[in-house]
Write a protein that holds these residues in place. Structure first.
Motif, mmCIF file in Angstrom:
data_model
loop_
_atom_site.group_PDB
_atom_site.id
_atom_site.type_symbol
_atom_site.label_atom_id
_atom_site.label_comp_id
_atom_site.label_asym_id
_atom_site.label_seq_id
_atom_site.Cartn_x
_atom_site.Cartn_y
_atom_site.Cartn_z
ATOM 1 N N GLY A 76 0.860 -1.028 -0.213
ATOM 2 C CA GLY A 76 -0.005 -0.007 0.008
ATOM 3 C C GLY A 76 0.830 1.339 0.000
ATOM 4 N N ASN A 77 0.079 2.361 -0.028
ATOM 5 C CA ASN A 77 0.696 3.766 -0.034
ATOM 6 C C ASN A 77 0.298 4.388 1.133
ATOM 7 O OD1 ASN A 77 0.124 4.147 -3.593
ATOM 8 N ND2 ASN A 77 1.910 3.167 -2.447
ATOM 9 N N ARG A 78 1.277 5.055 2.074
ATOM 10 C CA ARG A 78 0.724 5.686 3.174
ATOM 11 C C ARG A 78 1.612 6.865 3.468
ATOM 12 N NH1 ARG A 78 1.612 1.260 7.202
ATOM 13 N NH2 ARG A 78 1.949 -0.146 5.470
ATOM 14 N N ASN A 79 1.207 7.771 4.396
ATOM 15 C CA ASN A 79 1.793 8.664 5.227
ATOM 16 C C ASN A 79 1.166 8.824 6.451
ATOM 17 O OD1 ASN A 79 3.906 9.737 3.366
ATOM 18 N ND2 ASN A 79 2.245 10.353 1.975
ATOM 19 N N GLU A 80 1.683 8.669 7.620
ATOM 20 C CA GLU A 80 0.817 8.196 8.938
ATOM 21 C C GLU A 80 2.002 8.716 10.130
ATOM 22 O OE1 GLU A 80 -1.716 4.401 9.044
ATOM 23 O OE2 GLU A 80 0.003 3.982 8.326
ATOM 24 N N ARG A 209 -3.466 3.422 2.130
ATOM 25 C CA ARG A 209 -4.602 3.074 1.118
ATOM 26 C C ARG A 209 -4.030 2.011 0.114
ATOM 27 N NH1 ARG A 209 -5.101 8.515 -2.838
ATOM 28 N NH2 ARG A 209 -3.450 7.868 -4.396
ATOM 29 N N ASP A 210 -4.929 1.311 -0.395
ATOM 30 C CA ASP A 210 -4.332 0.324 -1.589
ATOM 31 C C ASP A 210 -3.646 1.103 -2.811
ATOM 32 O OD1 ASP A 210 -5.140 -1.103 -4.411
ATOM 33 O OD2 ASP A 210 -5.387 -2.549 -2.707
ATOM 34 N N GLU A 211 -2.443 0.388 -3.086
ATOM 35 C CA GLU A 211 -1.588 1.166 -3.885
ATOM 36 C C GLU A 211 -2.059 1.463 -5.313
ATOM 37 O OE1 GLU A 211 0.674 -3.171 -4.887
ATOM 38 O OE2 GLU A 211 1.823 -1.659 -3.897
ATOM 39 N N SER A 212 -3.319 0.784 -5.621
ATOM 40 C CA SER A 212 -3.851 0.828 -7.045
ATOM 41 C C SER A 212 -4.604 2.108 -7.301
ATOM 42 C CB SER A 212 -4.715 -0.239 -7.508
ATOM 43 O OG SER A 212 -5.896 -0.211 -6.551
#
Length: 346
Positions: A76-80, A209-212
């Protein structure tokens, strides 16, 4: 008088004790991210403390995620942001925060997590997570095969005010969840496992979130507070004062002409939130070796916040009682002297 002076220091402590249940605040009122333990972001520009759009106080967090943002080389992709709360099994807390999804927030059939309590184990979906699928908010306990305990329509450009009451336990007979959404009880106390066996949890706030998902995602968060009492995260709503009724006049009432007077307004009923049958499963949020927890074993919302004056009424009562006691002690000698002056001498 001496007794009153001895009790005064204890009376002065009452307002402080009233808000002692607040354990931690991550409300960004420092103007930076110093209240939080760690960032997982590809750039400081992805986690911004802003003042242009806030729910309470002066500052809020603006989280931005773009396709390819992967600061910890996981799925996934994130910033947290991370707060290493490490809730122990059997502990019980109330968590309060607000989240806003702008009009540009992507609509997707894939998962988009905005708040989660992750376990300190190696890999797998978290035991407790708030996420969005299509145009629906969902709360799930128990990981990817767990139970969705709450769902509601997603409203963009609207602050969602959450107060989550959690008893942390891997035992579904002991653990529970209770949720207030926008000042109303949305999920009555529900028994469910809130931890994985032998593991503690920690808080992650931002967007994952989902990387797509290709479009840029933006989410705003504000006012995060952790406490042990409900009143310190959601003060009671003050009821409107009752209308004043004038006493009946002693003279004949004047005749009311057509068109004079006013009609009282009745509140409209609250619309019931429809539920949706659409759902999707967030992918596994694996923890990589640089994760800080790996292997440790470990309403009306604008007014929400910790109370600092909840003990004031009690202070007034104590002070008045002490003054009354002192007054009675002064009156007793005067009364005795008066009786002796009236008594015949022998």
């Amino acid at each position: 008088m001496k007794r009153l002076l001895k009790l005064a220091p204890f009376a002065l402590l009452l307002p402080t004790l009233a808000s002692a249940s607040v354990v931690w605040k991550g409300d960004f009122e420092t103007g930076n991210l110093s209240q939080w333990d760690r960032e997982q972001s590809v750039s400081s520009s992805r986690l911004q403390v802003v003042s242009a759009s806030v729910r309470e106080g002066r500052y809020a967090l603006k989280t931005i995620v773009r396709q390819g943002d992967d600061p910890i080389n996981a799925s996934g992709n994130r910033n947290e942001l991370l707060y290493l709360s490490r809730e122990a099994t059997g502990s019980e807390y109330f968590y309060k925060w607000s989240t806003l999804f702008p009009s540009s927030f992507p609509r997707s059939s894939k998962w988009q997590i905005f708040t989660q309590w992750h376990h300190d184990g190696n890999g797998g979906s978290p035991p407790l997570e708030f996420y969005v699928v299509n145009d629906e908010l969902l709360l799930r306990a128990g990981g990817s095969n767990g139970k969705i305990v709450y769902r509601a329509p997603l409203r963009r450009e609207h602050w969602n005010d959450f107060v989550l009451h959690v008893k942390w336990s891997p035992d579904p007979r002991v653990g529970f969840l209770e949720l207030y959404h926008n000042g109303k009880l949305a999920l009555p106390l529900t028994k469910v496992a809130t931890q994985y066996s032998g593991q503690r949890n920690y808080l992650k706030l931002g967007l994952y979130r989902d990387e797509s998902i290709a479009p840029e995602g933006v989410v705003l968060h504000d006012g995060f507070t952790m406490a042990t009492k409900l009143e310190d995260v959601m003060p009671p709503v003050v009821a409107a004062p009752a209308p004043v009724t004038n006493p009946a006049p002693s003279h004949p009432a004047p005749v009311t002409r057509p068109g004079e007077g006013s009609a009282s307004e009745q509140p409209s009923p609250i619309a019931q939130v429809p539920s949706s049958s659409d759902e999707a499963t967030p992918g596994s949020g694996g923890i990589v070796p640089d994760d800080p927890m790996l292997g440790t074993g470990m309403v009306p919302a604008a007014s929400c916040g910790a109370s600092s004056t909840g003990g004031t009424p009690l202070l007034v009562v104590v002070a008045l009682a002490l003054v009354a006691m002192l007054g009675r002690r002064k009156q007793a000698p005067a009364y005795a002297r008066a009786r002796r002056s009236r008594s015949p001498r022998r």
